[in-house]
Design a protein around this motif. Structure first.
Motif, PDB file in Angstrom:
ATOM      1  N   GLY A   1       0.792  -1.216   0.000  1.00  0.00           N
ATOM      2  CA  GLY A   1       0.000   0.000   0.000  1.00  0.00           C
ATOM      3  C   GLY A   1       0.821   1.260   0.000  1.00  0.00           C
TER       4      GLY A   1
ATOM      5  N   SER B   1      -2.632   5.985   2.326  1.00  0.00           N
ATOM      6  CA  SER B   1      -2.772   5.159   1.130  1.00  0.00           C
ATOM      7  C   SER B   1      -3.466   5.963   0.035  1.00  0.00           C
ATOM      8  CB  SER B   1      -3.566   3.888   1.443  1.00  0.00           C
ATOM      9  OG  SER B   1      -4.855   4.215   1.935  1.00  0.00           O
TER      10      SER B   1
ATOM     11  N   GLY C   1      -5.214   0.509  -2.830  1.00  0.00           N
ATOM     12  CA  GLY C   1      -4.652   0.742  -1.510  1.00  0.00           C
ATOM     13  C   GLY C   1      -3.931  -0.463  -0.929  1.00  0.00           C
ATOM     14  N   GLN C   2      -4.135  -1.658  -1.512  1.00  0.00           N
ATOM     15  CA  GLN C   2      -3.476  -2.877  -1.048  1.00  0.00           C
ATOM     16  C   GLN C   2      -2.369  -3.333  -1.994  1.00  0.00           C
ATOM     17  OE1 GLN C   2      -4.339  -4.378   1.893  1.00  0.00           O
ATOM     18  NE2 GLN C   2      -5.800  -2.721   2.261  1.00  0.00           N
TER      19      GLN C   2
END
Length: 594
Positions: A102, A140, A152-153
């Motif tokens: 992220g 993020s 965001g991941q």
């Protein structure tokens, strides 16, 4: 006026109810610790507040800045096969950890402040960032608040760590919502004054123009969607401090922002008021926004542009802050940078103002029912700190401050006492007029004013001293409620922390706390009422006066013990002043007789 004391009681009750809704010197300099940076490698996201395992950082795969065509296979080849890494920046006042998963700030622990939590954590540094798995991380970058694209991941490449405080990440996102052939860089620079800067740069690597306008935020209060380019996320909340019950209210997170020069508190849910008049619009054109609790804050300020801000509590009541960046276009080979200044630290007036004068109003010292230019709460904190430097104890400093305040207000108290005494002497005549003109209110008022004029009494004379004292009382309330200087400071005996109630024990089975200071405050108020001349014979008004100590005790019961200590001492001093003035009155009466 016979109803004068009723007006005073109701006015004081309303004032303190409003105060309940309102809601320094910097810490002593520490010996400068060596700045350290460590990089760790892990198979998952780092555990917040856990020291990373030191390891040699593998070299990140270079990202071709001159690429003009990046299909999925090429993009996949640019992602390192090594586990995601984290980097820790250790500065004298705080420790920050950043994660490749992220490209987030996953931990921020304040070295100079400790938080008392339930076992097994116990006493540990205050955390302002809490990385929660399966949720957007702090700082993020998203396409929407739900992160359905999983941007965001995604994996960000740790490009470099410069001067032990500048960290750079980059990624080429494979997100369908975003244009192909763009590269995004993040650069975070940390400073010693709880500050940092965040630069987000988007590069167009293709030979065609690209438009970024797919970012969006959903505003549930009005069931509307706002569109922009990308979304910056802060939170959730301000760290995972898990405080014991006595400290829970200190860590309740709220949101605030500034637009059009006004400091506004975030609206998080609809109320009956919004049902009648409509919900407020989503904050747009915001100059800065903040997540804050009573003593700490994370405030972010865009540099040279404004953003739309959304404060959104999730299903677990954790508060998130989303900032919507404006849409923009990029020609081939061009880039666009968004820069932010961020303060993450204690609500010290001096620290906030030195970082950015606009952040000064986040210290909790500004009144809402008085002009904000009146900085009496800040003056009180500064004066209290000056006393503490000489006596070495904050509890005794509060007592000395109370003595000084009561001494300065003694002339007003004496004037009030004389006014009440004169009104008491007029009570028989006033009662006669009330009986004679009970059916003619207009005539009654004329006759009463005539009596007051002949006796040289101002019917509101007893109210004036209280009105003049209100700014001081408001300032003291805000100072004791918000001053971080009093956080975690013990006094004596059972008073272990002036920033929380002075709970001595709990009633078995019921769990109700026993707080001696508010109970002592109630007792001193009742005794003060007993020895104070009563200017009314109305039983209903007398009952209301007798209820005031109970009302004040209920309101103060869970207030910080520093505020309760001030009120108990001022009640004791008021009782002493009352006896002194009654003695003067008796001597004057005896001299007049002789």
């Amino acid at each position: 006026m016979e109803q004068r004391r009723l007006f005073i009681a109701i006015g004081l009750s309303m004032a303190f109810l409003f105060l309940w809704q309102m809601l320094f010197p910097p810490p002593a300099p520490r010996k400068k610790a060596p700045v350290a940076t460590s990089i760790s490698s892990d198979t998952g996201s780092p555990v917040p507040d856990s020291p990373p395992v030191l390891a040699q950082a593998p070299a990140s795969s270079p990202v071709p800045a001159d690429s003009t065509s990046l299909d999925s296979s090429v993009r996949q080849s640019l992602i390192p096969s090594t586990p995601p890494r984290s980097v820790t920046i250790e500065l004298p006042r705080y420790t920050a950890t950043l994660d490749e998963t992220g490209g987030i700030l996953s931990s921020l622990a304040l070295t100079d402040f400790t938080s008392l939590s339930l076992p097994p954590r116990g006493l540990h540094p205050v955390s302002l960032v809490s990385h929660i798995l399966q949720a957007p991380g702090h700082l993020s970058l998203l396409v929407d608040q739900d992160d359905r694209s999983r941007l965001g991941q995604s994996r960000w490449i740790l490009d470099s760590v410069q001067e032990s405080r500048i960290v750079s990440f980059s990624t080429i996102p494979g997100v369908p919502e975003l244009p192909t052939d763009i590269r995004i860089e993040k650069k975070l620079e940390f400073t010693d004054d709880y500050g940092s800067t965040l630069d987000i740069t988007i590069f167009n690597l293709s030979d065609k123009p690209r438009a970024l306008s797919t970012g969006r935020l959903r505003y549930d209060l009005q069931d509307k969607t706002r569109e922009g380019s990308l979304v910056v996320h802060l939170g959730p909340d301000l760290g995972n401090n898990a405080p014991v019950s006595a400290y829970i209210d200190q860590y309740m997170v709220t949101g605030s922002h500034e637009r059009d020069g006004k400091h506004e508190v975030a609206v998080l849910a609809k109320s009956w008021w919004h049902g009648l008049f409509g919900a407020p619009a989503m904050p747009e054109g915001v100059k800065w926004a903040a997540l804050e609790n009573r003593y700490f804050v994370v405030a972010v300020e865009p540099s040279g542009f404004t953003v739309d801000a959304l404060f959104h509590p999730d299903e677990k009541k954790r508060l998130h802050l989303f900032l919507l960046l404006p849409s923009f276009n990029l020609d081939p080979g061009q880039s666009k940078t968004f820069s932010f200044r961020i303060f993450s630290g204690p609500k010290s007036t001096q620290l906030l103002q030195s970082f950015d004068p606009a952040f000064k109003q986040l210290d909790g010292m500004e009144p809402t029912i008085l002009p904000r230019s009146i900085e009496i709460a800040r003056w009180m904190v500064s004066f209290l700190g000056w006393i503490q430097k000489h006596v070495g104890n904050w509890g005794w400093s509060i007592i000395i401050l109370t003595i000084i305040v009561r001494g300065l207000l003694f002339p007003l108290s004496y004037y009030q006492f004389k006014s009440m005494a004169r009104m008491q002497q007029l009570q028989p005549r006033i009662a006669e007029l009330q009986s004679r003109y009970a059916a003619d209110k207009e005539r009654l008022q004329r006759e009463l004013m005539k009596v007051y004029s002949e006796a040289g009494v101002n019917p509101i004379g007893g109210c004036l001293p209280i009105l003049l004292q209100m700014p001081i009382l408001i300032g003291l309330f805000l100072a004791f409620q918000s001053a971080i200087e009093l956080r975690g400071v013990p006094f004596m005996l059972w008073i272990k922390d002036l920033s929380v109630p002075d709970t001595l024990a709990h009633i078995p089975l019921l769990g109700i706390p026993i707080n001696p200071l508010p109970l002592l405050m109630c007792g001193t108020m009742l005794y003060q009422q007993k020895i104070t001349p009563m200017t009314t014979t109305d039983p209903a008004q007398k009952q209301i006066f007798m209820m005031m100590p109970v009302i004040m005790t209920v309101m103060f019961y869970n207030f910080p013990s520093g505020l309760s200590l001030y009120w108990v001492v001022q009640n004791i001093l008021s009782i002493g002043q009352q006896y002194y003035m009654m003695k003067l009155k008796k001597e004057v009466t005896q001299n007049a007789v002789t």
